[in-house]
Scaffold this active site. Structure first.
Site, PDB file in Angstrom:
ATOM      1  N   ASN A 170      -6.615   7.181   5.536  1.00  8.35           N
ATOM      2  CA  ASN A 170      -6.860   6.094   4.588  1.00  8.35           C
ATOM      3  C   ASN A 170      -7.461   4.863   5.250  1.00  8.35           C
ATOM      4  OD1 ASN A 170      -5.977   7.614   2.460  1.00  8.35           O
ATOM      5  ND2 ASN A 170      -3.911   6.758   2.448  1.00  8.35           N
ATOM      6  N   HIS A 213       0.828  -1.210   0.000  1.00  8.12           N
ATOM      7  CA  HIS A 213       0.000   0.000   0.000  1.00  8.12           C
ATOM      8  C   HIS A 213       0.860   1.256   0.000  1.00  8.12           C
ATOM      9  CE1 HIS A 213      -2.730   3.118   1.477  1.00  8.12           C
ATOM     10  NE2 HIS A 213      -3.741   2.327   1.091  1.00  8.12           N
ATOM     11  N   ARG A 214       1.821   1.348   0.888  1.00  7.90           N
ATOM     12  CA  ARG A 214       2.814   2.406   1.023  1.00  7.90           C
ATOM     13  C   ARG A 214       2.263   3.766   1.465  1.00  7.90           C
ATOM     14  NH1 ARG A 214       7.011   2.533  -3.638  1.00  7.90           N
ATOM     15  NH2 ARG A 214       5.338   3.719  -4.612  1.00  7.90           N
ATOM     16  N   ASP A 215       1.008   3.821   1.926  1.00  8.51           N
ATOM     17  CA  ASP A 215       0.472   5.086   2.453  1.00  8.51           C
ATOM     18  C   ASP A 215      -0.603   4.821   3.505  1.00  8.51           C
ATOM     19  OD1 ASP A 215       0.473   7.867   2.670  1.00  8.51           O
ATOM     20  OD2 ASP A 215      -1.028   8.137   1.086  1.00  8.51           O
ATOM     21  N   ILE A 216      -0.324   3.888   4.412  1.00 11.37           N
ATOM     22  CA  ILE A 216      -1.256   3.629   5.510  1.00 11.37           C
ATOM     23  C   ILE A 216      -1.203   4.817   6.458  1.00 11.37           C
ATOM     24  CG2 ILE A 216      -1.682   2.165   7.549  1.00 11.37           C
ATOM     25  CD1 ILE A 216      -2.525   0.898   4.878  1.00 11.37           C
TER      26      ILE A 216
END
Length: 190
Positions: free
Chosen positions: A30, A23-26
């Site tokens: 989000n 995912h790289r943007d928890i």
């Protein structure tokens, strides 16, 4: 509640990781919780197909050397613009759990650059100190946070499922403790 939310986040990430997606943007923005308590992980805009699942023709989604991700949640490798894999999601999930339990981010600063520096070089205040209380459950959660928030990816949980298992164990222990406490708080048995 924080543990339940985090466990559901790890469930969603386990599903993504099993399909080769990081995912790289928890971050809190989000992660949505429905009225029924179901957690939804949103915005896979920075998601990347992990190298083990990528073909040689897949484009590089982020430029190496350029920091990416939300500074308060980004793993050290993201803060430095290095390659990141599924273990960055584990770090960010640790940040999310810390934030829910402490009411503040583990890494802070006046600017995004300050925060990224803190992510790379500072250790967060222990969760018991941030909350102003201590308990066996918080000590166990601290162990989980220490592992999830390790600066070096190889020192973190290697699989989100392992973090989930540890969180589930703490939640079970809390449920058992609260059941036992409630059982013994009534009037003494004659």
């Amino acid at each position: 509640r924080a543990l339940s939310i985090t466990i559901q986040v790890t469930d969603a990430l386990a599903a993504a990781h099993s399909r080769g997606i990081a995912h790289r943007d928890i971050k809190a923005r989000n992660v949505m919780v429905t009225r029924s308590g179901t957690v939804k992980v949103l915005d896979f805009g920075l998601a990347k197909l992990m190298e083990s699942h990528a073909s040689s023709s897949d484009p590089q989604l982020t430029e190496v050397g350029v920091p990416y991700g939300t500074s308060t949640y980004a793993a050290p490798e993201q803060a430095q613009g290095l390659k990141a894999d599924h273990r960055a999601d584990i770090f960010s999930t640790g940040v999310l759990l810390y934030e829910m339990l402490a009411g503040m981010w583990p890494f802070r600063g006046k600017t995004a650059l300050d925060v990224r520096y803190a992510v790379v070089y500072h250790k967060p205040k222990p969760i018991a100190e941030a909350r102003g209380e201590d308990s066996p459950a918080l000590r166990r959660i601290q162990e989980i946070l220490d592992k999830a928030l390790a600066k070096v990816p190889d020192d973190r949980y290697q699989r989100i499922e392992d973090m989930r298992s540890d969180l589930q164990e703490v939640l079970r222990d809390i449920d058992i403790d609260s059941t036992n406490t409630n059982t013994f708080t009534g009037a003494p048995v004659p």
